[in-house]
Design a protein around this motif. Structure first.
Motif, short mmCIF file in Angstrom:
data_model
loop_
_atom_site.label_atom_id
_atom_site.label_comp_id
_atom_site.label_asym_id
_atom_site.label_seq_id
_atom_site.Cartn_x
_atom_site.Cartn_y
_atom_site.Cartn_z
N VAL A 1 8.62 23.25 6.52
CA VAL A 1 9.74 23.46 5.60
C VAL A 1 10.01 22.15 4.87
O VAL A 1 10.37 21.15 5.47
N SER A 2 9.80 22.17 3.59
CA SER A 2 10.02 20.92 2.87
C SER A 2 11.50 20.78 2.56
O SER A 2 12.15 21.71 2.10
N LYS A 3 12.03 19.64 2.88
CA LYS A 3 13.45 19.43 2.68
C LYS A 3 13.69 19.10 1.22
O LYS A 3 12.87 18.49 0.56
N GLU A 4 14.84 19.49 0.78
CA GLU A 4 15.20 19.11 -0.58
C GLU A 4 15.73 17.71 -0.54
O GLU A 4 16.73 17.41 0.07
N ARG A 5 15.03 16.81 -1.14
CA ARG A 5 15.53 15.45 -1.18
C ARG A 5 14.94 14.75 -2.38
O ARG A 5 13.85 15.07 -2.84
N SER A 6 15.67 13.82 -2.88
CA SER A 6 15.15 13.06 -4.00
C SER A 6 14.24 11.99 -3.44
O SER A 6 14.43 11.53 -2.32
N PHE A 7 13.26 11.60 -4.18
CA PHE A 7 12.39 10.54 -3.70
C PHE A 7 12.64 9.27 -4.48
O PHE A 7 12.99 9.32 -5.66
N PRO A 8 12.49 8.15 -3.83
CA PRO A 8 12.69 6.90 -4.55
C PRO A 8 11.56 6.73 -5.55
O PRO A 8 10.46 7.25 -5.35
N LYS A 9 11.83 6.00 -6.59
CA LYS A 9 10.78 5.73 -7.56
C LYS A 9 9.70 4.89 -6.88
O LYS A 9 9.99 3.96 -6.16
N GLN A 10 8.45 5.26 -7.16
CA GLN A 10 7.38 4.42 -6.65
C GLN A 10 7.39 3.13 -7.46
O GLN A 10 7.65 3.13 -8.65
N GLU A 11 7.10 2.08 -6.76
CA GLU A 11 7.20 0.77 -7.37
C GLU A 11 5.81 0.14 -7.39
O GLU A 11 5.04 0.35 -6.44
N PHE A 12 5.50 -0.62 -8.38
CA PHE A 12 4.23 -1.35 -8.35
C PHE A 12 4.41 -2.59 -7.47
O PHE A 12 5.22 -3.46 -7.77
N THR A 13 3.72 -2.62 -6.35
CA THR A 13 3.91 -3.74 -5.41
C THR A 13 2.68 -4.65 -5.36
O THR A 13 2.75 -5.74 -4.81
N ASP A 14 1.57 -4.17 -5.88
CA ASP A 14 0.32 -4.92 -5.82
C ASP A 14 0.00 -5.40 -4.41
O ASP A 14 -0.29 -6.56 -4.19
N SER A 15 0.07 -4.49 -3.46
CA SER A 15 -0.19 -4.85 -2.06
C SER A 15 -1.59 -4.43 -1.63
O SER A 15 -1.83 -4.05 -0.50
N GLU A 16 -2.49 -4.52 -2.57
CA GLU A 16 -3.86 -4.10 -2.35
C GLU A 16 -4.68 -5.26 -1.80
O GLU A 16 -4.41 -6.42 -2.15
N ALA A 17 -5.68 -4.94 -1.03
CA ALA A 17 -6.60 -5.97 -0.55
C ALA A 17 -7.13 -6.77 -1.74
O ALA A 17 -7.51 -6.19 -2.76
N GLY A 18 -7.13 -8.09 -1.60
CA GLY A 18 -7.70 -8.93 -2.65
C GLY A 18 -6.73 -9.35 -3.73
O GLY A 18 -7.08 -10.14 -4.61
N ALA A 19 -5.50 -8.85 -3.66
CA ALA A 19 -4.54 -9.20 -4.71
C ALA A 19 -4.20 -10.69 -4.67
O ALA A 19 -3.88 -11.28 -5.69
N LEU A 20 -4.26 -11.28 -3.50
CA LEU A 20 -4.00 -12.71 -3.35
C LEU A 20 -4.99 -13.29 -2.34
O LEU A 20 -5.52 -12.57 -1.51
N VAL A 21 -5.17 -14.61 -2.44
CA VAL A 21 -6.00 -15.29 -1.44
C VAL A 21 -5.09 -16.17 -0.58
O VAL A 21 -4.28 -16.92 -1.11
N PHE A 22 -5.20 -16.01 0.73
CA PHE A 22 -4.35 -16.78 1.66
C PHE A 22 -5.05 -16.72 3.01
O PHE A 22 -6.00 -15.95 3.18
N PRO A 23 -4.62 -17.49 3.99
CA PRO A 23 -5.32 -17.45 5.29
C PRO A 23 -5.36 -16.04 5.87
O PRO A 23 -4.34 -15.35 5.89
N SER A 24 -6.56 -15.64 6.28
CA SER A 24 -6.83 -14.31 6.84
C SER A 24 -6.83 -13.18 5.81
O SER A 24 -6.91 -12.01 6.18
N SER A 25 -6.79 -13.52 4.53
CA SER A 25 -6.74 -12.43 3.55
C SER A 25 -8.04 -11.63 3.53
O SER A 25 -8.10 -10.53 2.97
N THR A 26 -9.09 -12.16 4.14
CA THR A 26 -10.33 -11.38 4.20
C THR A 26 -10.71 -11.00 5.64
O THR A 26 -11.85 -10.63 5.91
N SER A 27 -9.75 -11.09 6.54
CA SER A 27 -10.05 -10.81 7.96
C SER A 27 -10.00 -9.30 8.20
O SER A 27 -9.03 -8.78 8.74
#
Ligand SMILES: [Fe+2]
Ligand SMILES: [Fe+2]
Ligand SMILES: [Zn+2]
Lengths: 368, 551
Positions: free
Chosen positions: A6-32
């Motif tokens: 049963v899907s509840k009736e609810r509003s959803f928050p706007k999706q936000e561009f977060t750029d949380s993808e692998a490779g978006a930044l280089v930092f310690p362990s970013s390729t671990s």
């Protein structure tokens, strides 16, 4: 308790561009990007290892506070003394079948589909109408009795044993073995149901009496019941998959049914029994890998072999007796094709090969 | 398969069991419960022929969604605040899942009726499915999310971390001690029937709101197996109720299992949902609101209370007290604050709370800001290294708590702490019920009757004991919570990865001593200890020491 459909009736928050993808930044362990807390068997960890290894914690590996809940008379978790066998490192074991989520359901669903299709086709083609009455009796009695053995082992050996081994790798392999056995037992039962509904005078209930009372089957039943009673998990596994299956399971499935069904006008039984045989060859694969690891253990190999040889001394006579007591059923079909002696010799040969690989003694009962 | 042929097929399968005469299955696991052997109805009609294709179909949908998420660049939209907590959650949950598989033969051992064995064996296969599918989801996160550190060490960190240990009860409790206590009451009647709703329904909702639509796909797929498990447990419960002698054990186990599940699951999932989300729409349910609906109404009132007529003694008082802790005593807020206090020994990063969060908390939990606002402002102020130590070692009006010996969540609701000398050691408990669990329930005798099969609390239960008087840098090194440059920590009290100067390293931890409250408590004289405990109990909320308590 909540109906998630049963899907509840609810509003959803706007999706936000977060750029949380692998490779978006280089930092310690970013390729671990691999699980780094265990050593894979080969250079790179397999999917199977990744989703299985160390999921069952171990005080010898990372578990710093130890098990926090125990039994009244012993520690919790997976005590190593639940078997007499000893390993320098139980975690060395890998299931050669690499079973996990995907393989379990893909393989078993494929088998189910294959069997369903065979049974449907058989019904449509009236394939059972060619059966002569001695073959009908043979299947209703003997394949009917055998399905009890598969179910009993599935429930009270394999399902039980997957609680007890020291690593997740072993327990999962055994759990998959349980799934095979339970599925196969049910496949046989549903085949039995189809046959009893097919106007060939097939008695779908006689299997209960044969399993409980027919002298030819009492050795098998005793063997199975004793296997379920073995408290040492490795003994139960060894005595079932190495001893009983080689000497009785393969004897009945491969060295009898698979050889004679076609000559008796039955093309369906081999397709179904063949799936059980195929499961068993996978299950024998992990079982051999496990016991080979234990017999080749640098520190404990010799002691383990001594224990395994003592288990052979207990279980080989039991299974040889079970096999020999089955002998009368070889003469029941009209077309006999193969003698009991030939079937037994073939089963023994497989068994000798397995024992040879494990470096175990060939028990004298095999030569009698 | 038609319903008629399904019924027939199912009937046929029951013919596979028999009464053994040569030997009976080994009883590896005992129970103090009694069951009669009268035939029972199989709780669910499940046959392998329909089971495997059905589950394969579900799997295909899950794997399809995984491919889709990668192709659709889902990780450009996920909130790091949320994903970081998944490093903790997904390190814990595959173990309870696989433990549920391992628990099935314990239930089979204990219950003599073959009619229900089949369903339990199918549940075993389900649970192997759940465990490995969740490990695979985590692997996908590790591969595609910006910061894999913490996912990469997952099962090791789970096994050596204080929070992992809290979570491990939800798993070890399934597979130890009395087989019925463990595999039926704790696992199925309470954990699966009540708390999988928050785990597998509330959590996925929140994940979706934070840009992660994979977690819902996987966990809804998991949850869809759960109704069969609940049905297994219900049958065993009814069978247990049939024997009057079992009732006192049922009452004991329901009290223990309910309370322990509340302590553990509400601590963890409550924190993920309230502090791991960026969704601060006022219409979004708080964890308390979700709990009220799914645990209180759907489980307690609709499932548990009707069992009263069969003679089950329901722990009404503990249900009300759990609610009281969540809604009035700030249980989830206290726990989240504690996790954030302990950030240097975590393996995930914790995002500071902002004004938007404050406003939402105040709306949902009136009075929140006056209790917790200041501390979170301090957390924010102290988030970068250089000028200050980690917040736990700065003066921010926070007294590091004693740990509950039983549930291992600290005694955060300070006035409720119970202190007792048990088995020769001074122990602290978060609540009366946790004290009772150790002192009365997990013992070889209960209310005058022998309970030889009841389990025991074991292990090094206070995590801090292992690290008493050691240097924080050494502790973190040993735990392995260090990134691949050999010095930067996996945990950080913020989400800023763009500037190396903002990232804490081992050097920032060097020279900070770490202590065990329990060891110190046991070293005190009787007088000192009494004074200490009295003062502790006057402390809070939000961990404020007594002198500054009250607002
Ligand atoms: Fe599960
Ligand atoms: Fe479950
Ligand atoms: Zn507690």
């Amino acid at each position: 308790m909540v109906d998630i459909t049963v899907s509840k009736e609810r509003s959803f928050p706007k999706q936000e561009f977060t750029d949380s993808e692998a490779g978006a930044l280089v930092f310690p362990s970013s390729t671990s990007r691999s699980y780094n807390y265990f050593k894979p068997a080969k250079l790179r960890a397999t999917m199977y290892e990744d989703v299985t290894f160390d999921v069952q914690p171990d005080p010898d590996r990372h578990l710093s506070q130890g098990w926090i809940y125990g039994f009244a008379n012993g520690p919790g978790g997976y005590p190593k003394d639940w078997t007499k066998l000893v390993s320098s490192d139980w975690h060395q074991f890998r299931d050669p079948n690499e079973e996990w989520e995907k393989t379990i359901f893909r393989n078993n669903a494929a088998v189910v589909r294959q069997i369903s299709l065979s049974l449907e086709n058989a019904k449509r083609a009236k394939a059972y109408s060619h059966w002569n009455s001695s073959w009908t009796r043979f299947i209703e009695r003997n394949l009917g009795a055998w399905m009890h053995a598969e179910n009993g082992l599935g429930l009270h050996v394999f399902t039980a044993v997957q609680r007890s081994a020291p690593t997740n790798m072993i327990n999962n392999a055994v759990a998959v073995n349980a799934a095979h056995k339970l599925r196969f037992a049910q496949d046989l039962a549903l085949f039995n149901l189809d046959l009893s509904e097919s106007d060939i005078g097939f008695d779908g209930s006689v299997h209960k009496d044969v399993w409980k009372n027919d002298p030819a089957w009492q050795g098998v039943r005793e063997n199975v019941e004793r296997l379920t009673a073995a408290g040492d998990w490795a003994e139960a596994l060894f005595a079932t998959n190495i001893v009983f299956e080689c000497l009785v399971g393969v004897l009945f499935r491969s060295d009898l049914l698979m050889q004679i069904s076609a000559r008796n006008g039955d093309y369906i039984t081999p397709t179904i029994v063949g799936t059980g045989e195929n499961d068993y060859s996978r299950d024998l694969g992990y079982t051999r890998a496990l016991f080979a690891m234990l017999t080749r253990d640098e520190n404990h190999g010799a002691a383990n072999k001594a224990v395994l040889n003592s288990w052979l001394a207990t279980w080989v006579p039991q299974s040889i007796t079970a096999a020999r007591e089955l002998q009368p059923i070889w003469s029941q079909p009209n077309e006999k094709v193969i003698t009991f002696a030939d079937s037994l010799e073939s089963a023994k040969n497989t068994f000798r090969t397995v024992l040879g690989e494990l470096g175990l003694n060939i028990p004298k009962e095999l030569d009698s | 398969m038609s319903r008629q042929s399904l019924t027939k097929a199912h009937q046929k399968i029951t013919e596979l069991s028999w009464e053994p005469t040569f030997a009976t299955p080994a009883t590896r696991f005992g129970t103090d419960y009694k069951f009669d052997k009268a035939p029972k109805k199989d709780p669910l009609k499940q046959i392998m022929r329909s089971y495997f294709p059905m589950e394969e179909e579900k799997d295909n949908r899950v794997f399809g969604a995984m491919d889709g998420a990668i192709r659709g660049n889902m990780f450009r939209q996920v909130q790091q605040r949320w994903m970081e907590w998944q490093k903790l959650f997904l390190s814990i949950i595959p173990f309870p899942e696989i433990s549920a598989a391992r628990a099935m033969p314990m239930a089979i051992d204990a219950v003599p009726n073959p009619e229900i064995h089949n369903g339990l064996a199918v549940q075993m296969i389900d649970e192997v499915r759940h465990s490995t599918i969740q490990m695979n989801l985590k692997k996908l996160y590790m591969n595609h999310y910006i910061d894999p550190a913490g996912f990469d060490i997952t099962e090791k960190a789970f096994a050596n971390n204080y929070a992992g240990t809290i979570g491990r009860q939800f798993g070890e409790g399934f597979i130890t001690g009395d087989a019925i206590t463990a595999a039926n009451i704790y696992l199925t009647v309470v954990a699966e029937t009540a708390f999988t709703n928050t785990l597998f329904v509330a959590m996925p909702d929140e994940a979706a709101a934070n840009g992660d639509y994979l977690l819902p796909t996987v966990f809804h797929s998991v949850q869809s197996d759960e109704s069969r498990h609940i049905s297994n447990g219900y049958s065993i419960l009814l069978m247990a109720l049939a024997d009057e002698d079992n009732r006192v054990l049922l009452e004991r186990d329901l009290r223990y299992a309910w309370w322990n599940n509340h302590c553990v699951v509400d601590a963890a999932v409550g924190t993920f949902i309230e502090y791991g989300t960026k969704d601060r729409r006022k219409e979004r349910d708080s964890y308390a609101e979700m709990w009220r609906r799914w645990i209180y109404d759907d489980y307690y009132r609709s499932y548990l209370v009707p069992l009263e007529k069969y003679g089950l003694k329901i722990p009404h008082d503990l249900v009300e007290e759990a609610w009281n802790r969540i809604y009035n005593k700030g249980y989830v807020h206290e726990v989240a604050q504690f996790f954030a206090t302990g950030w240097p020994v975590n393996y995930w990063r914790i995002d500071p709370m902002t004004d938007v969060d404050f406003e939402w908390f105040e709306h949902k939990y009136p009075g929140w800001y006056s209790k917790y606002g200041k501390w979170w402002e301090n957390y924010n102020r102290l988030r970068y290294p250089g000028k200050n130590k980690p917040i736990a070692f700065e003066d921010v009006d926070y007294q590091y708590p004693h740990r509950c010996w039983t549930c291992m969540v600290p005694a955060l609701i300070r006035e409720d702490m119970v202190t007792e000398k048990v088995d020769g050691q001074w122990r602290t408990y978060c609540s009366e019920t946790c004290a009772w669990t150790d002192i009365k329930a997990f013992r070889p005798e209960y209310e005058g009757r022998a309970t030889p099969n009841m389990g025991r609390l074991t292990g090094h239960r206070e995590w801090e004991t292992l690290h008493h008087n050691r240097d924080l840098a050494d502790i973190i090194t040993d735990l392995g919570y260090v990134r691949d440059d050999g010095k930067t920590l996996i945990p950080q009290p913020h989400l800023d990865l763009d500037d190396p100067k903002k990232l804490w390293t081992l050097e920032d931890m060097r020279g900070i001593p770490f202590g065990s409250p329990n060891i110190l408590l046991n070293e005190m004289s009787d007088a000192d200890r009494e004074a200490h405990v009295a003062e502790y109990k006057l402390g809070g909320p939000a961990g404020r020491p007594a002198a500054k308590a009250g607002v």
